[in-house]
Design an enzyme around this catalytic site. Structure first.
Site, mmCIF file in Angstrom:
data_model
loop_
_atom_site.group_PDB
_atom_site.id
_atom_site.type_symbol
_atom_site.label_atom_id
_atom_site.label_comp_id
_atom_site.label_asym_id
_atom_site.label_seq_id
_atom_site.Cartn_x
_atom_site.Cartn_y
_atom_site.Cartn_z
ATOM 1 N N ASN A 53 0.770 -1.133 0.038
ATOM 2 C CA ASN A 53 0.038 -0.037 0.314
ATOM 3 C C ASN A 53 0.885 1.235 -0.165
ATOM 4 O OD1 ASN A 53 1.017 0.119 2.637
ATOM 5 N ND2 ASN A 53 -1.114 0.146 3.572
ATOM 6 N N LEU A 54 2.060 0.982 -0.037
ATOM 7 C CA LEU A 54 3.102 2.111 -0.175
ATOM 8 C C LEU A 54 3.074 3.000 1.087
ATOM 9 C CD1 LEU A 54 3.056 3.153 -3.951
ATOM 10 C CD2 LEU A 54 4.447 1.531 -2.798
ATOM 11 N N THR A 56 4.771 2.849 3.882
ATOM 12 C CA THR A 56 6.314 3.172 4.106
ATOM 13 C C THR A 56 7.137 2.831 2.919
ATOM 14 O OG1 THR A 56 6.591 1.222 5.357
ATOM 15 C CG2 THR A 56 5.923 3.065 6.486
ATOM 16 N N TYR A 163 3.724 -5.124 19.592
ATOM 17 C CA TYR A 163 4.300 -5.374 18.348
ATOM 18 C C TYR A 163 4.894 -6.830 18.468
ATOM 19 C CZ TYR A 163 7.889 -5.911 14.749
ATOM 20 O OH TYR A 163 8.592 -6.325 13.660
ATOM 21 N N VAL A 206 18.778 1.911 13.663
ATOM 22 C CA VAL A 206 19.949 2.820 14.135
ATOM 23 C C VAL A 206 20.856 2.931 12.941
ATOM 24 C CG1 VAL A 206 21.140 1.076 15.268
ATOM 25 C CG2 VAL A 206 21.513 3.328 15.876
ATOM 26 N N ARG A 230 23.741 -4.865 19.850
ATOM 27 C CA ARG A 230 22.471 -5.290 19.055
ATOM 28 C C ARG A 230 23.116 -6.460 17.804
ATOM 29 N NH1 ARG A 230 20.252 -3.447 22.199
ATOM 30 N NH2 ARG A 230 18.880 -1.853 22.308
ATOM 31 N N GLY A 290 12.786 1.328 28.043
ATOM 32 C CA GLY A 290 12.419 0.071 27.271
ATOM 33 C C GLY A 290 13.412 -0.543 26.351
HETATM 34 N N1 NAD Z 1 13.765 -4.521 9.725
HETATM 35 C C1 NAD Z 1 13.914 -5.221 10.910
HETATM 36 O O1 NAD Z 1 14.981 -5.048 11.532
HETATM 37 C C2 NAD Z 1 12.914 -6.261 11.228
HETATM 38 C C3 NAD Z 1 13.175 -7.233 12.274
HETATM 39 C C4 NAD Z 1 11.996 -8.031 12.528
HETATM 40 C C5 NAD Z 1 10.916 -8.331 11.759
HETATM 41 N N2 NAD Z 1 10.755 -7.445 10.546
HETATM 42 C C6 NAD Z 1 9.650 -7.457 9.973
HETATM 43 O O2 NAD Z 1 9.985 -7.711 8.723
HETATM 44 C C7 NAD Z 1 8.891 -7.206 7.758
HETATM 45 C C8 NAD Z 1 9.448 -6.067 6.745
HETATM 46 O O3 NAD Z 1 9.949 -5.143 7.567
HETATM 47 P P1 NAD Z 1 10.701 -3.932 6.841
HETATM 48 O O4 NAD Z 1 11.978 -3.365 7.858
HETATM 49 O O5 NAD Z 1 11.159 -4.045 5.470
HETATM 50 O O6 NAD Z 1 9.686 -2.758 6.732
HETATM 51 P P2 NAD Z 1 9.101 -1.769 5.788
HETATM 52 O O7 NAD Z 1 8.263 -0.673 6.507
HETATM 53 O O8 NAD Z 1 10.212 -1.031 5.090
HETATM 54 O O9 NAD Z 1 8.425 -2.821 4.913
HETATM 55 C C9 NAD Z 1 7.001 -2.992 5.035
HETATM 56 C C10 NAD Z 1 6.203 -2.624 3.851
HETATM 57 O O10 NAD Z 1 4.762 -3.116 4.178
HETATM 58 C C11 NAD Z 1 3.843 -2.170 3.626
HETATM 59 N N3 NAD Z 1 2.820 -1.991 4.070
HETATM 60 C C12 NAD Z 1 2.388 -1.779 5.706
HETATM 61 N N4 NAD Z 1 1.430 -2.222 5.656
HETATM 62 C C13 NAD Z 1 0.558 -2.425 4.768
HETATM 63 C C14 NAD Z 1 -0.729 -2.819 4.586
HETATM 64 N N5 NAD Z 1 -1.856 -2.731 5.594
HETATM 65 N N6 NAD Z 1 -0.995 -3.241 3.268
HETATM 66 C C15 NAD Z 1 -0.040 -3.473 2.409
HETATM 67 N N7 NAD Z 1 1.143 -2.766 2.516
HETATM 68 C C16 NAD Z 1 1.496 -2.613 3.689
HETATM 69 C C17 NAD Z 1 4.631 -0.976 3.532
HETATM 70 O O11 NAD Z 1 4.382 0.096 2.478
HETATM 71 C C18 NAD Z 1 6.212 -1.362 3.410
HETATM 72 O O12 NAD Z 1 6.491 -1.292 1.969
HETATM 73 C C19 NAD Z 1 7.956 -6.510 8.742
HETATM 74 O O13 NAD Z 1 6.894 -7.327 9.094
HETATM 75 C C20 NAD Z 1 8.744 -6.233 10.016
HETATM 76 O O14 NAD Z 1 7.933 -6.357 11.091
HETATM 77 C C21 NAD Z 1 11.654 -6.468 10.279
#
Ligand code: NAD
Length: 327
Positions: A53-54, A56, A163, A206, A230, A290
């Site tokens: 859904n773009l 983020t 979360y 970070v 980390r 936290g």
């Molecule tokens: N980055 C990390 O360190 C990390 C660590 C553990 C878990 N995760 C998990 O990995 C996954 C990806 O994380 P990321 O870091 O790439 O984050 P990100 O925000 O870059 O990616 C999430 C994507 O999902 C899309 N999105 C969000 N809600 C939506 C919805 N309702 N419908 C359709 N699209 C939607 C956003 O536009 C984005 O492109 C997430 O589930 C996150 O919780 C990430």
């Protein structure tokens, strides 16, 4: 069905194998981790469609030839996509990714991460998807006694954030969807992921915050004394791990994906100094409530059963990330 059939058994015949073309839906494909994954799947010869859904994510995160459906995971249109495309597998990355936002708005976190996921799982059930890979998190373990580090998958999950709770809840949904409907799943619990195209939020934030500030010639702030550790893992390595989970014929359902190394933030700044070519002196602010002191996930199981291990050194990965923000 006995319990071992749910958690350790392999109740379905899994057809995808290494080298065999798969049709994969990546939810959140235009996000940070998604953008690394889509590139690797396309390179491996898989057919990939991203759904995002773009909120983020960004279209520009994806290569121009990548297929993107701009949809929310809750939209009714998602069902049309499943009915037309007949996906072999789904990698579910879309969702609410901020621990802090989950604490101020638990209801939205639940709506995005639990209700949204169940909608995707319902589509998988109705349209014959064989396997779902889910992006879970170190946050499901909560604050762990340092003696238990690096954390193995068997440690009881005691999340301290909504979360972490929503991620853990989805893990349970997946187990029951497998038991009841025979959809095979693999849960991957990531540590702190970093790399090109990362936004400022999220869990691994970070490094992208530091890299962006330094690329813009700005200063950086460490909250606390900088001795907090980390377990940073490069997004390209995570993408490789996800593909291993897509094609594995091992029936296990849960793996940590991490570097299993502990780096403290002062050390991180020292490595950045080498990359930037001048000594960086950070400012220090009050420790944030936290924030956990030490964090590290064991990756032994993924090494043994998924035949995956991280390949990118932190020095090289930080250099790539810094150069990305310079551009
Ligand atoms: N980055 C990390 O360190 C990390 C660590 C553990 C878990 N995760 C998990 O990995 C996954 C990806 O994380 P990321 O870091 O790439 O984050 P990100 O925000 O870059 O990616 C999430 C994507 O999902 C899309 N999105 C969000 N809600 C939506 C919805 N309702 N419908 C359709 N699209 C939607 C956003 O536009 C984005 O492109 C997430 O589930 C996150 O919780 C990430």
């Amino acid at each position: 069905m006995v319990r071992s059939d749910i958690y350790g058994g392999c109740p379905v015949e899994i057809s995808p194998r290494e080298g065999v073309l798969m049709k994969v839906l990546v939810t959140g494909g235009a996000g940070f981790i998604g953008s690394h994954l889509v590139r690797q799947l396309m390179k491996a010869g898989d057919e990939v469609i991203s759904l995002d859904n773009l909120s983020t994510g960004r279209k520009e995160n994806l290569p121009s030839q990548a297929k993107l459906e701009v949809l929310d995971i809750h939209d009714e249109e998602v069902e049309r996509l499943f009915s037309q495309e007949h996906f072999d597998a789904v990698v579910h990355l879309a969702g609410q990714t901020l621990v802090s936002d989950s604490m101020t708005d638990p209801q939205n976190d639940m709506y995005q991460n639990i209700a949204g996921t169940v909608h995707i799982l319902e589509c998988c059930r109705k349209y014959g998807v064989k396997r779902v890979i889910f992006s879970s998190s170190a946050a499901t373990y909560g604050d762990v006694d340092e003696k238990a580090l690096p954390i193995p998958e068997t440690l009881p999950q005691l999340p301290l954030s909504f979360y972490g709770l929503s991620k853990m809840t989805v893990e349970k949904y997946l187990a029951l969807y497998q038991q009841v409907f025979g959809i095979h799943y693999v849960v991957l619990r990531f540590s702190n992921v970093y790399g090109e195209r990362q936004g400022n939020g999220g869990e691994g934030g970070v490094i992208s915050i530091f890299a962006k500030a330094l690329a813009q010639g700005k200063g950086i702030t460490i909250y606390g004394d900088g001795n907090q550790t980390r377990d940073f893992v490069y997004a390209g390595d995570i993408a490789r791990g996800i593909r291993k989970a897509l094609v594995t014929d091992n029936c296990d359902t849960c793996y940590n994906l991490s570097s299993e190394t502990e780096i403290n933030l002062n050390e991180l700044v020292r490595i950045f100094s080498d990359i930037v070519g001048k000594k960086i002196v950070p400012e220090y602010g009050p420790a944030r409530e936290g924030d956990i002191n030490r964090s590290s996930l064991s990756n032994k199981k993924a090494q043994k059963k998924l035949l995956w291990k991280p390949e990118m050194s932190l020095e090289e990965g930080l250099k790539k990330t810094y150069e990305y923000f310079l551009k």
